[in-house]
Design a protein around this motif. Structure first.
Motif, mmCIF file in Angstrom:
data_model
loop_
_atom_site.group_PDB
_atom_site.id
_atom_site.type_symbol
_atom_site.label_atom_id
_atom_site.label_comp_id
_atom_site.label_asym_id
_atom_site.label_seq_id
_atom_site.Cartn_x
_atom_site.Cartn_y
_atom_site.Cartn_z
ATOM 1 N N ALA A 20 40.597 -37.104 22.765
ATOM 2 C CA ALA A 20 39.982 -36.197 20.821
ATOM 3 C C ALA A 20 38.520 -36.494 21.022
ATOM 4 N N CYS A 21 38.375 -38.083 21.034
ATOM 5 C CA CYS A 21 36.496 -38.134 20.774
ATOM 6 C C CYS A 21 35.560 -37.017 21.721
ATOM 7 N N VAL A 22 36.239 -37.282 22.945
ATOM 8 C CA VAL A 22 35.289 -36.209 23.836
ATOM 9 C C VAL A 22 35.230 -35.244 23.480
ATOM 10 N N GLU A 23 36.389 -34.452 23.398
ATOM 11 C CA GLU A 23 36.540 -32.850 23.234
ATOM 12 C C GLU A 23 35.481 -32.549 22.139
ATOM 13 N N MET A 24 35.927 -33.825 20.835
ATOM 14 C CA MET A 24 34.607 -33.353 19.849
ATOM 15 C C MET A 24 33.226 -33.243 20.126
ATOM 16 N N ARG A 25 33.219 -34.368 21.202
ATOM 17 C CA ARG A 25 31.492 -34.218 21.878
ATOM 18 C C ARG A 25 30.763 -33.439 22.548
ATOM 19 N N THR A 26 31.289 -32.815 23.191
ATOM 20 C CA THR A 26 31.599 -31.272 24.109
ATOM 21 C C THR A 26 31.601 -30.278 23.228
ATOM 22 N N SER A 27 32.838 -30.206 22.622
ATOM 23 C CA SER A 27 32.598 -27.968 21.630
ATOM 24 C C SER A 27 31.418 -28.703 20.927
ATOM 25 N N LEU A 28 31.949 -28.879 20.183
ATOM 26 C CA LEU A 28 30.744 -29.529 18.736
ATOM 27 C C LEU A 28 29.390 -29.249 19.005
ATOM 28 N N LEU A 29 28.652 -30.439 20.268
ATOM 29 C CA LEU A 29 27.259 -30.610 20.464
ATOM 30 C C LEU A 29 27.413 -29.301 21.402
ATOM 31 N N ALA A 30 28.138 -28.786 21.913
ATOM 32 C CA ALA A 30 27.961 -27.193 22.272
ATOM 33 C C ALA A 30 27.837 -25.715 21.547
ATOM 34 N N ARG A 31 28.444 -26.056 20.594
ATOM 35 C CA ARG A 31 28.185 -25.014 19.290
ATOM 36 C C ARG A 31 27.351 -24.939 18.539
ATOM 37 N N PHE A 32 27.685 -25.992 18.166
ATOM 38 C CA PHE A 32 26.337 -26.423 17.151
ATOM 39 C C PHE A 32 25.841 -27.792 17.402
ATOM 40 N N PRO A 33 24.503 -26.944 18.949
ATOM 41 C CA PRO A 33 23.904 -28.282 18.875
ATOM 42 C C PRO A 33 22.651 -29.628 18.080
ATOM 43 N N GLY A 34 22.077 -28.369 16.900
ATOM 44 C CA GLY A 34 20.946 -28.882 16.509
ATOM 45 C C GLY A 34 21.370 -29.821 15.370
ATOM 46 N N THR A 35 22.688 -29.076 14.605
ATOM 47 C CA THR A 35 23.085 -30.060 13.542
ATOM 48 C C THR A 35 23.947 -31.061 14.137
ATOM 49 N N MET A 36 24.760 -31.186 14.947
ATOM 50 C CA MET A 36 25.520 -31.905 15.203
ATOM 51 C C MET A 36 25.611 -32.670 16.129
ATOM 52 N N LYS A 37 23.975 -32.950 16.714
ATOM 53 C CA LYS A 37 23.690 -33.915 17.177
ATOM 54 C C LYS A 37 23.620 -35.136 16.584
ATOM 55 N N GLU A 38 23.436 -35.312 15.203
ATOM 56 C CA GLU A 38 23.889 -36.472 15.353
ATOM 57 C C GLU A 38 24.957 -37.010 15.146
ATOM 58 N N LEU A 39 26.029 -36.397 15.346
ATOM 59 C CA LEU A 39 27.328 -36.854 15.350
ATOM 60 C C LEU A 39 27.751 -37.917 16.902
ATOM 61 N N GLU A 40 26.530 -37.227 17.642
ATOM 62 C CA GLU A 40 27.195 -37.730 19.418
ATOM 63 C C GLU A 40 27.473 -38.977 18.961
ATOM 64 N N LYS A 41 26.384 -40.021 18.620
ATOM 65 C CA LYS A 41 26.364 -41.882 17.912
ATOM 66 C C LYS A 41 27.356 -42.005 17.735
ATOM 67 N N PRO A 42 27.925 -41.436 16.535
ATOM 68 C CA PRO A 42 29.148 -42.359 16.322
ATOM 69 C C PRO A 42 30.343 -41.856 17.219
ATOM 70 N N LEU A 43 30.445 -40.561 18.028
ATOM 71 C CA LEU A 43 31.706 -40.512 18.311
ATOM 72 C C LEU A 43 31.265 -41.091 19.489
#
Length: 717
Positions: free
Chosen positions: A482-505
Motif C-alpha cells: 500500500a505504501c509503495v502504491e501510494m508513493r508511486t501513484s500519488l507522486l506521479a499524479r501530483f508531483p509538485g504538491t505530494m513530494k512532501e509525502l515521500e518522506k513519511p511513506l
C-alpha cells in the motif's frame, strides 16, 4: 390588465373624432351653469390651483398601479411646474383679473372642464357606442390607438397653451394636462403589467408585446427632445427605460419565488440547498427559453434588445439570490453545493438546454463578486481541512476493526492487498477533482490540504498498526504494498504538491520492512546455536533453517517485487552473517580431523545456502564466497595457500577487520611465526585497501562481533 377607473379625475377622455356631439353637450351644460357676467370677476390664487391639482392627483394616486410610483411623481412634479408657469403667464399678460365666462372648450377635453367647473357627473358624459375612451383602449391594451388619441390631445393642448387660450382660465389647462399625465401614467403601468404577465403561467401574449413595442417606438418618435424647464407636455416619457425596469423587476420576482418552499438555512446538510438551486436553475432556464423562442419574435419589428435585456436582468437577479444564499450557507457540503452550482451548473454551456442559448461569459459581470467568491472558497477550505482529517480518522478506525476481527487479506494480482491504498486514493482524488471543477486555485489548495493530512496520517497509522496484535507477514506485506502504491501513484499524479509525502511513506515502508525481517529473524535465531558443534558435524542442522527461509519467501512472493527482492537479500545476508558469527564465536573448538570435517561441512552448508537463495531469486551473489573462504582457511592442508585465501577474503569483503582475521587464525591454530607473518601481511593489505565504506546493503563482517578469547590472545603473541 384592467386599468383603474379613477385614472382620470373627470370623465373619460373622448375620441377626438366627435366634434358635433361635444359641442351639443357643451351648449346644454352651459345653460345649467350659473349666470356669470363680465362684470363679476374672480382672482384665482396659487393656493386654489394647488388644491385643485392635489385633490385630483390624490384621487388618481389612490388607485394607480404599483409598477412605477416614481413615474407619477415625476409627471406630477413637471406638471406642477408647467401649471405654475402657465399661471404666471396668465397673471402677467395684462389680465390681472380673470373673467369667469364660459370659454370655448376643446372638442375632446370638453367633459373635463364641465365636470370640474359645473359639477357635471361622469355618467352624463359617457362616450357614444361607436367610440371608445382612452381608458377603455388602455384597458383593452389597444395601446397604439390610445397613444394616438393622447398624442392628439397633447398636441392640441400645447397649441391652446401657445395661443394663450387658458389666459383667463388656467385651471382648465391644469385639468386637461393632469388628465393627459394620468393617462400616460396609466399606459406606463399597463406596459409594466404586460411585461410582468409575459412570464406568467398563462403564457406569452404576443399581440400585447407587439403593441407594447410599437407604442414605445411611437412615443420615442413623438417625444424626442426634452422641453423647457418646467414644461411637462411633449417631454420624453422614457417608456423604454420603464420597460427595462419592468423586465428587471419581473426577473427578480421570478428568481426570488424559485424554491420559496425550501428555506436555505433549514437543512443541516446540502440536500435542501441543492433542491433550491435546482428549482432556481429550472425557473431561469424555462423563462429564458420562453424569452428567446416566444417573446423575442413578438418584438422583432422593433429594435428592442429583448434577449440581452432579459439575460442581464436574470443574471443580476440570480447573482443577488446567490449572495443571499451565501450568507446562510453552513458547512463544507453547503458551501461546495453553492460553489459548484455557480461554476459548473449555471456556468455550463448547456445550462439553457441549447447551444445557441448559452450564457455569454464576457458581457455579463461575475455571478459572485471576487471578494465573495474568495470568502466562500476560504470558508470551504477551512471546513474541508477538518472534514479530510475526519475522513482519515475513519479510515484508521476501519482498518483497526479489521485487525480486531482478524480478517484475512485478499491477494489481488499476486500481491497482498489491503483497502488502505484504495481508500486514500479515493479520498484524495474525490476532493481534488471536486475542487478542480470549481477553480484551479481551489484544486491546488485542496491538494495541499490532502498532502498535509496524509503526512500526519501515515505515521499515526504506522504506530497504531505496530502496536496492535495484527502484526504478521501478511499484513506487513499488504501495508508495504500500500505504501509503495501510494508513493508511486500519488507522486506521479501530483508531483509538485505530494513530494512532501515521500518522506513519511518511505519511513513507513522501511519500518514495515524492518518488522517483517524481525519476524523471520526471531524465528531463525535459535536454529543458529547448533552450528559448529559436535552434533552439527553429524547432523543436518541446516535443513530447518532453510525451511524457515523457504516459508518466509512464500510471503515475499505477494510483496511488490522491488521490496520483495530487497527483503530476500536482507534475509540472505542475515543467514550468512549469523552463520559466520556462530563460527567465529564457537562454543567448541575443533582440531585435527574434526577441524577438517568441520571445514568440509561448512563448504557443504555454503553451497546449500547459496543454492537455496538462488532458487528463491536472491540476487545477492556477493555473499556466496564468505563462508567458503573461511572454510578453505580452516581446512587448508598446504599452509602457504592460507595467505592466498586471506587475500581473497579481504578483497571480496572490504569490511573485514584485524579482529576477524585473528578469530579465523585462532580457529586454524597455526604456529606463532606463521600467525605473525599472516597478520603482518593482512595488515599491509588492509592499509593498502582504499577506505571505501560499503553501502549498508553490502555490509557483512562489520556487523559480526568477535569477542577477545584466550586463543585469540595467544595467536596475537
Amino acid at each position: 390588465m384592467p386599468l383603474p377607473g379613477t385614472v382620470t379625475p373627470g370623465p373619460e377622455l373622448q375620441s377626438p373624432k366627435q366634434p358635433g356631439k361635444s359641442q351639443g353637450t357643451r351648449k346644454s351644460n352651459s345653460m345649467k351653469e350659473p349666470s356669470m357676467h363680465h362684470g363679476d370677476t374672480v382672482k384665482p390664487s396659487l393656493s386654489t390651483l394647488k388644491r385643485t391639482f392635489f385633490r385630483n392627483s390624490l384621487g388618481a394616486s389612490t388607485h394607480k398601479p404599483k409598477e412605477d410610483p416614481g413615474l407619477f411623481r415625476r409627471s406630477s412634479r413637471f406638471l406642477f411646474r408647467s401649471l405654475r408657469r402657465a399661471l404666471d403667464e396668465g397673471l402677467t399678460s395684462g389680465h390681472p383679473q380673470v373673467t369667469a365666462v364660459t370659454e370655448k372648450p376643446s372638442k375632446v377635453t370638453d367633459g373635463v372642464s364641465r365636470q370640474a367647473s359645473t359639477g357635471t357627473h361622469p355618467e352624463d358624459l359617457e362616450p357614444q357606442a361607436e367610440s371608445k375612451s382612452v381608458t377603455d383602449l388602455i384597458t383593452e391594451r389597444q395601446l397604439v390607438k390610445a397613444f394616438e388619441q393622447l398624442r392628439y390631445l397633447e398636441t392640441q393642448l400645447v397649441a391652446d397653451k401657445t395661443s394663450r387660450t387658458f389666459t383667463q382660465d388656467p385651471t382648465a389647462y391644469a385639468r386637461r394636462a393632469m388628465d393627459l399625465c394620468l393617462h400616460y401614467d396609466g399606459m406606463a403601468a399597463e406596459i409594466g403589467a404586460i411585461v410582468r404577465e409575459a412570464l406568467g403561467s398563462e403564457g406569452v401574449d404576443r399581440d400585447a408585446l407587439a403593441e407594447l413595442a410599437q407604442v414605445v417606438h411611437l412615443e420615442e418618435e413623438a417625444h424626442q427632445a426634452s422641453q423647457a424647464e418646467g414644461d411637462f407636455l411633449s417631454t420624453p416619457r422614457h417608456w423604454r427605460q420603464h420597460w427595462e425596469d419592468a423586465v428587471r423587476r419581473s426577473a427578480q420576482e421570478r428568481v426570488q419565488q424559485a424554491g420559496i418552499k425550501v428555506p436555505p438555512g433549514a437543512a443541516e446538510g446540502a440536500s435542501d440547498l441543492a433542491q433550491l438551486l435546482a428549482e432556481l436553475g429550472g425557473v431561469v432556464r424555462r423563462d429564458l427559453q420562453r424569452v428567446r423562442l416566444e417573446m423575442q419574435p413578438a418584438y422583432e419589428a422593433t429594435d428592442f434588445p429583448v434577449w440581452e435585456t432579459y439575460l442581464r436582468a436574470f443574471h443580476n437577479a440570480v447573482a443577488q439570490r446567490l449572495q443571499e444564499l451565501a450568507r446562510d450557507a453552513r458547512g463544507c457540503e453547503q458551501l461546495y453545493v453553492l460553489l459548484d452550482w455557480a461554476a459548473n451548473v449555471y456556468g455550463s454551456p448547456d445550462f439553457l438546454g441549447a447551444p445557441d442559448l448559452a450564457l455569454p461569459t464576457e458581457p455579463l459581470p461575475p455571478l459572485l463578486e471576487p471578494a465573495l467568491w474568495a470568502r466562500l472558497e476560504s470558508d470551504y477550505t477551512s471546513f474541508l481541512e477538518t472534514k479530510i482529517t475526519s475522513c482519515f480518522d475513519s479510515i484508521l478506525l476501519l482498518e483497526q476493526s479489521r485487525w480486531e476481527a482478524g480478517e484475512d487479506l485478499e491477494v489481488l494480482q499476486g500481491l497482498y492487498h489491503a483497502s488502505l491504498s484504495i481508500d486514500v486514493h479515493m479520498l484524495v482524488a474525490e476532493h481534488v477533482k471536486a475542487a478542480g471543477a470549481i477553480s484551479s486555485e481551489l484544486e491546488a489548495t485542496t491538494l495541499q490540504i490532502c498532502a498535509r493530512a496524509l503526512c500526519l496520517f501515515v505515521p499515526r497509522f504506522e504506530k497504531a498498526f505496530l502496536a496492535s496484535k495484527a502484526v504478521s507477514e501478511c499484513y506487513l506485506g499488504a501495508y508495504i504494498n500500500a505504501c509503495v502504491e501510494m508513493r508511486t501513484s500519488l507522486l506521479a499524479r501530483f508531483p509538485g504538491t505530494m513530494k512532501e509525502l515521500e518522506k513519511p511513506l518511505v519511513a513507513a515502508t522501511n519500518s514495515f520492512q524492518k518488522h517483517l525481517l524481525q519476524i523471520v529473524q526471531q524465528d531463525m535465531q535459535p536454529l543458529f546455536k547448533v552450528l559448529y558443534t559436535k552434533s552439527w558435524l553429524t547432523q543436518d542442522t541446516l535443513r530447518p533453517l532453510m525451511d524457515k527461509v523457504v516459508d518466509f519467501a512464500h510471503h515475499l512472493e505477494h510483496v511488490t517485487p522491488p521490496l520483495a527482492q530487497e527483503t530476500l537479500q536482507e534475509v540472505h545476508r542475515f543467514v550468512v552473517r549469523e552463520y559466520l558469527g556462530q563460527v567465529l564465536r564457537p562454543h567448541e573448538r575443533f582440531s585435527g580431523l574434526d577441524r577438517v570435517n568441520g571445514s568440509h561441512k561448512m563448504s557443504l552448508d555454503a553451497q546449500a545456502i547459496s543454492s537455496t537463495f538462488k532458487d528463491l531469486g536472491s540476487e545477492a551473489m556477493w555473499l556466496d564466497q564468505a563462508i567458503l573462504c573461511v572454510a578453505e582457511i580452516l581446512g587448508e592442508t598446504y599452509k602457504d595457500d592460507i595467505r592466498r585465501h586471506l587475500e581473497t577474503l579481504i578483497r571480496s569483503y572490504p569490511d573485514v577487520r584485524r579482529d576477524h582475521i585473528l578469530a579465523i587464525l585462532a580457529l586454524r591454530r597455526l604456529g606463532r611465526r606463521r600467525n605473525q607473518s599472516l597478520l603482518q601481511h593482512t595488515q599491509d593489505l588492509l592499509r593498502a585497501a582504499p577506505e571505501v565504506r560499503p553501502s549498508p546493503r553490502r555490509v557483512l563482517f562489520e556487523e559480526i562481533e568477535v569477542p577477545t578469547s584466550v586463543d585469540v590472545l595467544i595467536t596475537c603473541i
